[in-house]
Motif scaffolding. Structure first.
Motif, PDB file in Angstrom:
ATOM      1  N   ARG A   1       7.285  14.233  77.167  1.00  0.00           N
ATOM      2  CA  ARG A   1       7.984  14.324  75.886  1.00  0.00           C
ATOM      3  C   ARG A   1       9.481  14.158  76.121  1.00  0.00           C
TER       4      ARG A   1
ATOM      5  N   SER B   1       9.590  19.027  70.458  1.00  0.00           N
ATOM      6  CA  SER B   1       8.575  19.799  69.753  1.00  0.00           C
ATOM      7  C   SER B   1       9.351  20.904  69.047  1.00  0.00           C
TER       8      SER B   1
ATOM      9  N   MET C   1       5.267  18.520  67.721  1.00  0.00           N
ATOM     10  CA  MET C   1       6.038  17.282  67.661  1.00  0.00           C
ATOM     11  C   MET C   1       5.901  16.695  66.259  1.00  0.00           C
TER      12      MET C   1
END
Ligand SMILES: Cc1cc2nc3c(=O)[nH]c(=O)nc-3n(C[C@H](O)[C@H](O)[C@H](O)COP(=O)(O)OP(=O)(O)OC[C@H]3O[C@@H](n4cnc5c(N)ncnc54)[C@H](O)[C@@H]3O)c2cc1C
Lengths: 72, 558
Positions: B187, B194, B292
């Motif tokens: 990520r 997130s 997310m």
């Protein structure tokens, strides 16, 4: 169903007195607990989410207006 | 917890010598979610490479409760039986206030299901079973001590840079499934976030070994005498290990609370002066709920804690992550095989994002009940608990964790809306509910007969199956993406040929509101995508095309 706002309690003064009497000799915290229970009991009795949401909205709207007017 | 040497053995990756290579799918992270993704893909003959930075199983106190739906998925993956026989089965929960029990509840009040509502099993056991299962699949490869340090997306591929003890290599894939946990380096590598909220509370989580007389139930205390003003949870796991969660409050000092001289007296006070126990693991956690914005980013799909995180009340972390992979694997398979357009992957996001929101909502509400954020919220909480001792209505308001149930993808673009009237709780987007069946080959469960392909459940009732019908079923089996029919007859009507089952207890008819001629089309993840009172082959082909995100049926065929 929509919430009833016309008078619906047969003996309003009796009810009001009973409500105040319920809190006799209780401190703030105890009263708050009693009120919370009362709300939960009545809410369950009503059951209808639309009525409950309307009541929640009305209660808060008036309350917020009152606070604003006191600030002035 | 260590794996056997052969399973955890590290070998120098051949790509360091031979240069880059391309595989259809790379899974980053060998937690429960990544492992399930890889097994599911491997079972469907998709070559899958799993890369994990570490070489050991999950450490410390993590997931213990695995829900019915997860067990059904594990059954499909070939690990359900091991998990259930090692785990402890429980259905009963009890809620206590101060020194008394308020009430108890049953999580699966209904019979006629293969799997129980929940089992408790240490996460490392589940991971061990999954690693061993993956090892048996020729199409699945797991590499420990392979840390992914960079990802680069191109229109036609993903490039992955991996660090190993023998140096660095680059490998390419069609799709990358990021199951690299809550901190998700993938990520971060893609510059994504997130987002959500951290709960201002701390929990001491202890795993304790003891032989105790407590039953195999979930016990939750509010304000018990041995831990005033806070909550406590007691839960049994395999091997006489017990999980105890002590709520500590936000001001607690995590370093201090973790010390054995603080932990031991707390547990002793709870279990009583005579209890003998040893500490297996202690940690102090704060919890958060976040996700997310999107779970699909081009050729990178996020799943599990990397995509979304919840507090453990409700046991929705690993359970929902495993459902992510259940949703994703069949889609990837059909795309890699050229049987469905790449846009089918958008439905992964469209279905699993609302599922994550549902889990976050439940988890947030539980946390708000357990940790009231204001005086009035506390007053309502206490009022609810006191009323719950005497009144059933208040029990339904007590929230010590709404335990994980699968999501229904009711807004999914893959569903064909009902054209006929149905009364049961089943509906398009819902996961198939189990029911006992009987056949020529003996008793079985519906859930074991379906999945891994499109299935048509055809309820013939008391009627014979006509020749025309049989020809239709045969034509469905020969579709580019085959549909297998399972014929179910009414209770009392003997099933005498293959793939012909009797609804022995009449529960299928009840749970699916089935009458003679009713048909349900199920996707490979056992979710309903369409249903009819009367159907023909054309409507099935159309519904299947829709479930494959294909514009037309010919697109499926090409
Ligand atoms: C106290 C507690 C109790 C819980 N109880 C439950 C419960 O009862 N039920 C439930 O369902 N859930 C529960 N959970 C949540 C559950 O533990 C998680 O949701 C689950 O572990 C998530 O799995 P995952 O595979 O997504 O991630 P993880 O298990 O975190 O795995 C991620 C993997 O990615 C690897 N990795 C990371 N970075 C890289 C990299 N750069 N390259 C390669 N590999 C990498 C890591 O080594 C790791 O193996 C609980 C959690 C806690 C803390």
């Amino acid at each position: 169903m929509t919430i009833r706002l016309d008078p619906n309690i047969e003996a309003p003064d009796d009810f009001y007195q009973a409500l105040i009497d319920t809190h006799r000799d209780l401190d703030e915290a105890q009263s708050q607990l009693v009120n919370a229970k009362l709300i939960l009991l009545l809410a369950n009795h009503i059951g209808d989410m639309q009525v409950l949401r309307e009541a929640l909205r009305l209660a808060r709207e008036d309350g917020v207006q009152l606070l604003r007017s006191q600030e002035i | 917890m260590q794996l056997t040497e052969t399973l955890s053995q590290y070998r120098a990756p051949p790509e360091i010598e031979s240069g880059r290579r391309r595989v259809p799918v790379i899974v980053v992270g060998a937690g429960p979610v990544g492992l399930c993704a890889a097994i599911d893909l491997g079972l469907q003959n998709v070559q899958t490479l799993v890369l994990d930075a570490d070489d050991s199983l999950s450490e410390g106190s993590r997931a213990i409760c695995f829900a019915k739906r997860t067990l059904e998925i594990l059954d499909r993956l070939g690990c359900g039986e091991r998990a259930v026989s090692k785990g402890v089965v429980w259905n009963t929960g009890k809620v206590f206030l101060q020194d008394r029990m308020l009430y108890q509840f049953d999580l699966l009040p209904e019979s006629g299901h293969k799997r129980p509502a929940f089992i408790n099993l240490q996460q490392h056991y589940l991971e061990q079973f999954l690693v061993e299962r993956l090892h048996t699949l020729p199409r699945g490869e797991l590499r420990f001590r392979n840390r992914v340090t960079a990802v680069a997306q191109h229109p036609d591929r993903v490039e992955v840079t991996v660090e190993t003890p023998d140096g660095r290599y680059v490998i390419e894939c069609d799709y990358l499934v990021a199951c690299d946990g809550a901190r998700s380096p993938m990520r971060q590598a893609l510059g994504l976030e997130s987002k959500g909220q951290v709960f201002r509370d701390r929990f001491l989580i202890a795993d304790v070994k003891m032989r105790a007389g407590f039953p195999t139930e979930r016990w939750f205390w509010f304000d018990p005498p041995f831990h005033r003003n806070q909550s406590v949870l007691l839960h049994r796991q395999a091997d006489d290990i017990w999980r105890i969660d002590f709520q500590l409050g936000w001001d607690a000092n995590p370093e201090e609370e973790r010390k054995p001289e603080r932990v031991m007296p707390r547990i002793q006070a709870m279990l009583g002066p005579d209890a003998k126990f040893t500490l297996e693991w202690v940690s102090v956690y704060t919890f958060q709920c976040r996700r997310m914005d999107r779970f699909r980013h081009g050729r990178v799909l996020f799943a599990g804690d990397a995509a979304h995180q919840v507090s453990p009340f409700g046991a929705r972390g690993a359970n929902s992550g495993i459902q992510d992979t259940d949703n994703l694997a069949w889609k990837l398979k059909l795309i890699v095989d050229g049987r469905a357009p790449d846009t089918l992957l958008d439905s992964y996001d469209a279905e699993r994002r609302p599922a994550a929101d549902e889990n976050i909502l439940h988890s947030t509400r539980s946390t708000d009940f357990i940790t009231p954020k204001s005086g009035i919220s506390r007053a309502f909480r206490d009022a609810t608990l006191q009323l719950a001792e005497h009144h059933a209505f208040a029990r339904s308001l007590v929230n010590s964790g709404r335990l994980s149930t699968p999501s229904t993808y009711s807004t999914s673009p893959l569903n064909t809306p009902d054209g006929d009237a149905f009364g049961a709780r089943m509906r398009p987007g819902a996961p198939a509910i189990d029911a006992p069946l009987d056949s020529r080959d003996g008793a079985s469960w519906l859930i074991d007969q379906i999945g891994g392909r499109f299935d048509l459940l055809y309820f013939t009732g008391t009627q014979a199956v006509s020749e025309t019908m049989r020809n239709t079923f045969e034509s469905l089996r020969r579709l580019p993406v085959p549909v297998e029919t399972l014929i179910i007859s009414a209770q009392g009507v003997r099933a005498d040929i293959g793939r012909f089952f009797e609804d022995v207890d009449g529960l299928f008819a009840e749970r699916y509101d089935a009458r003679s001629g009713t048909a349900y089309l199920l996707r490979p993840d056992q979710h309903v995508c369409a249903r009819w009172r009367r159907f023909d082959a054309a409507s099935i082909r159309k519904a299947q095309a829709r479930a494959l995100a294909a514009e037309t049926e010919t697109e499926v065929a090409k």
